[in-house]
Motif scaffolding. Structure first.
Motif, PDB file in Angstrom:
ATOM      1  N   LYS A  14       0.837  -1.211   0.000  1.00 35.97           N
ATOM      2  CA  LYS A  14       0.000   0.000   0.000  1.00 35.97           C
ATOM      3  C   LYS A  14       0.872   1.261   0.000  1.00 35.97           C
ATOM      4  O   LYS A  14       0.600   2.234   0.679  1.00 35.97           O
ATOM      5  N   GLY A  15       1.963   1.188  -0.757  1.00 36.44           N
ATOM      6  CA  GLY A  15       2.863   2.321  -0.929  1.00 36.44           C
ATOM      7  C   GLY A  15       3.962   2.444   0.109  1.00 36.44           C
ATOM      8  O   GLY A  15       4.895   3.218  -0.065  1.00 36.44           O
ATOM      9  N   TRP A  16       3.890   1.668   1.191  1.00 36.75           N
ATOM     10  CA  TRP A  16       4.886   1.755   2.260  1.00 36.75           C
ATOM     11  C   TRP A  16       5.981   0.709   2.061  1.00 36.75           C
ATOM     12  O   TRP A  16       5.707  -0.488   2.098  1.00 36.75           O
ATOM     13  N   PRO A  17       7.250   1.130   1.891  1.00 42.48           N
ATOM     14  CA  PRO A  17       8.358   0.161   1.820  1.00 42.48           C
ATOM     15  C   PRO A  17       8.376  -0.703   3.086  1.00 42.48           C
ATOM     16  O   PRO A  17       8.048  -0.223   4.179  1.00 42.48           O
ATOM     17  N   LEU A  18       8.759  -1.958   2.917  1.00 43.77           N
ATOM     18  CA  LEU A  18       8.751  -2.915   4.036  1.00 43.77           C
ATOM     19  C   LEU A  18      10.160  -3.319   4.443  1.00 43.77           C
ATOM     20  O   LEU A  18      11.046  -3.464   3.605  1.00 43.77           O
ATOM     21  N   TYR A  19      10.318  -3.525   5.765  1.00 45.14           N
ATOM     22  CA  TYR A  19      11.616  -3.834   6.350  1.00 45.14           C
ATOM     23  C   TYR A  19      11.474  -4.921   7.413  1.00 45.14           C
ATOM     24  O   TYR A  19      10.427  -5.063   8.035  1.00 45.14           O
ATOM     25  N   TYR A  20      12.586  -5.629   7.651  1.00 46.60           N
ATOM     26  CA  TYR A  20      12.722  -6.513   8.811  1.00 46.60           C
ATOM     27  C   TYR A  20      13.440  -5.719   9.901  1.00 46.60           C
ATOM     28  O   TYR A  20      14.040  -4.683   9.623  1.00 46.60           O
ATOM     29  N   TRP A  21      13.428  -6.210  11.126  1.00 40.39           N
ATOM     30  CA  TRP A  21      14.180  -5.603  12.229  1.00 40.39           C
ATOM     31  C   TRP A  21      15.281  -6.583  12.591  1.00 40.39           C
ATOM     32  O   TRP A  21      15.020  -7.748  12.887  1.00 40.39           O
ATOM     33  N   ALA A  22      16.523  -6.136  12.563  1.00 31.66           N
ATOM     34  CA  ALA A  22      17.675  -7.009  12.791  1.00 31.66           C
ATOM     35  C   ALA A  22      17.642  -7.684  14.160  1.00 31.66           C
ATOM     36  O   ALA A  22      18.213  -8.760  14.337  1.00 31.66           O
ATOM     37  N   LYS A  23      16.959  -7.092  15.135  1.00 30.37           N
ATOM     38  CA  LYS A  23      16.939  -7.661  16.483  1.00 30.37           C
ATOM     39  C   LYS A  23      15.834  -8.701  16.686  1.00 30.37           C
ATOM     40  O   LYS A  23      15.812  -9.360  17.729  1.00 30.37           O
ATOM     41  N   ASP A  24      14.932  -8.857  15.720  1.00 32.32           N
ATOM     42  CA  ASP A  24      13.979  -9.973  15.794  1.00 32.32           C
ATOM     43  C   ASP A  24      14.759 -11.238  15.469  1.00 32.32           C
ATOM     44  O   ASP A  24      15.491 -11.277  14.472  1.00 32.32           O
ATOM     45  N   SER A  25      14.632 -12.253  16.309  1.00 35.28           N
ATOM     46  CA  SER A  25      15.428 -13.463  16.073  1.00 35.28           C
ATOM     47  C   SER A  25      14.608 -14.680  15.659  1.00 35.28           C
ATOM     48  O   SER A  25      15.175 -15.625  15.121  1.00 35.28           O
ATOM     49  N   ARG A  26      13.300 -14.655  15.906  1.00 33.31           N
ATOM     50  CA  ARG A  26      12.457 -15.807  15.577  1.00 33.31           C
ATOM     51  C   ARG A  26      11.172 -15.342  14.904  1.00 33.31           C
ATOM     52  O   ARG A  26      10.704 -14.228  15.160  1.00 33.31           O
ATOM     53  N   PRO A  27      10.586 -16.207  14.085  1.00 32.06           N
ATOM     54  CA  PRO A  27       9.269 -15.862  13.542  1.00 32.06           C
ATOM     55  C   PRO A  27       8.314 -15.519  14.684  1.00 32.06           C
ATOM     56  O   PRO A  27       8.329 -16.165  15.733  1.00 32.06           O
ATOM     57  N   GLY A  28       7.544 -14.466  14.487  1.00 31.86           N
ATOM     58  CA  GLY A  28       6.607 -14.035  15.518  1.00 31.86           C
ATOM     59  C   GLY A  28       7.155 -12.932  16.401  1.00 31.86           C
ATOM     60  O   GLY A  28       6.389 -12.222  17.057  1.00 31.86           O
ATOM     61  N   ASP A  29       8.488 -12.762  16.452  1.00 33.71           N
ATOM     62  CA  ASP A  29       9.056 -11.645  17.210  1.00 33.71           C
ATOM     63  C   ASP A  29       8.577 -10.345  16.591  1.00 33.71           C
ATOM     64  O   ASP A  29       8.474 -10.229  15.370  1.00 33.71           O
ATOM     65  N   ALA A  30       8.294  -9.363  17.421  1.00 37.45           N
ATOM     66  CA  ALA A  30       7.836  -8.058  16.935  1.00 37.45           C
ATOM     67  C   ALA A  30       8.441  -6.952  17.788  1.00 37.45           C
ATOM     68  O   ALA A  30       7.780  -5.974  18.127  1.00 37.45           O
ATOM     69  N   SER A  31       9.724  -7.108  18.123  1.00 35.74           N
ATOM     70  CA  SER A  31      10.369  -6.157  19.032  1.00 35.74           C
ATOM     71  C   SER A  31      10.670  -4.813  18.381  1.00 35.74           C
ATOM     72  O   SER A  31      11.047  -3.868  19.068  1.00 35.74           O
ATOM     73  N   GLY A  32      10.484  -4.703  17.071  1.00 31.90           N
ATOM     74  CA  GLY A  32      10.749  -3.440  16.391  1.00 31.90           C
ATOM     75  C   GLY A  32       9.589  -2.468  16.413  1.00 31.90           C
ATOM     76  O   GLY A  32       9.752  -1.296  16.059  1.00 31.90           O
ATOM     77  N   ASP A  33       8.419  -2.929  16.845  1.00 26.56           N
ATOM     78  CA  ASP A  33       7.247  -2.053  16.842  1.00 26.56           C
ATOM     79  C   ASP A  33       7.455  -0.892  17.800  1.00 26.56           C
ATOM     80  O   ASP A  33       7.704  -1.078  18.994  1.00 26.56           O
ATOM     81  N   GLY A  34       7.399   0.337  17.281  1.00 24.00           N
ATOM     82  CA  GLY A  34       7.537   1.532  18.096  1.00 24.00           C
ATOM     83  C   GLY A  34       8.958   2.029  18.288  1.00 24.00           C
ATOM     84  O   GLY A  34       9.162   3.073  18.911  1.00 24.00           O
ATOM     85  N   VAL A  35       9.953   1.319  17.762  1.00 23.05           N
ATOM     86  CA  VAL A  35      11.342   1.752  17.934  1.00 23.05           C
ATOM     87  C   VAL A  35      11.498   3.165  17.377  1.00 23.05           C
ATOM     88  O   VAL A  35      11.048   3.478  16.267  1.00 23.05           O
ATOM     89  N   GLY A  36      12.121   4.029  18.173  1.00 24.20           N
ATOM     90  CA  GLY A  36      12.358   5.405  17.767  1.00 24.20           C
ATOM     91  C   GLY A  36      11.110   6.204  17.484  1.00 24.20           C
ATOM     92  O   GLY A  36      11.169   7.272  16.869  1.00 24.20           O
ATOM     93  N   GLY A  37       9.980   5.670  17.859  1.00 24.51           N
ATOM     94  CA  GLY A  37       8.715   6.327  17.595  1.00 24.51           C
ATOM     95  C   GLY A  37       8.362   6.395  16.125  1.00 24.51           C
ATOM     96  O   GLY A  37       7.426   7.093  15.733  1.00 24.51           O
ATOM     97  N   ALA A  38       9.111   5.661  15.275  1.00 24.24           N
ATOM     98  CA  ALA A  38       8.914   5.766  13.827  1.00 24.24           C
ATOM     99  C   ALA A  38       8.693   4.443  13.106  1.00 24.24           C
ATOM    100  O   ALA A  38       8.405   4.436  11.917  1.00 24.24           O
TER     101      ALA A  38
END
Length: 138
Positions: free
Chosen positions: A108-132
């Protein structure tokens, strides 16, 4: 009489064999052989890449701009969901060009990224990082 039955059987088998020879399987149409699968799927209400790892969007990207602003060190921490050469937009999926010319998937127009600190499927530790950084959701 046996000879007549034998000749009739042979004639029948010959006609079946000829019919089989003339019946070729349908050729694949170019559109069917070029079908492109979705680059991500949904798991637990969020988008995940082919490796089942959580995907994120970056608030500093401009949706629909066709670009990613997360490059260099940013892309080390937030690896992009890369698109293969020749990838084409499909439905809500588009392809953006990165600063280095590589292609990246966008939803939907938004580039997609992984978060290097997620280590397993289902991890979502990047949500809210830096408020961005936000979970990518369908």
């Amino acid at each position: 009489m046996l000879r007549m039955a034998s000749m009739a059987s042979m004639a029948f088998l010959a006609s079946v064999a000829l019919t089989a020879c003339n019946t070729a399987p349908a050729a694949k149409t170019p559109a069917a052989s070029m079908t492109q699968a979705s680059p991500a799927t949904t798991m637990n209400g969020m988008l995940v890449g082919p490796n089942q790892m959580t995907l994120y969007t970056f608030d500093r990207d401009a949706a629909g701009s066709g670009k990613s602003v997360c490059n260099g060190g940013c892309a080390t921490n937030w690896p992009p969901l890369m698109a293969p050469p020749g990838a084409q937009a499909i439905g809500d999926w588009s392809v953006v060009t990165r600063d280095d010319g590589a292609k990246q998937w966008a939803y939907k127009g938004w580039p997609l990224y992984y978060w290097a600190k997620d280590s397993r499927p289902g991890d979502a530790s990047g949500d809210g990082v830096g408020g961005a950084w936000r979970l990518a959701r369908p």
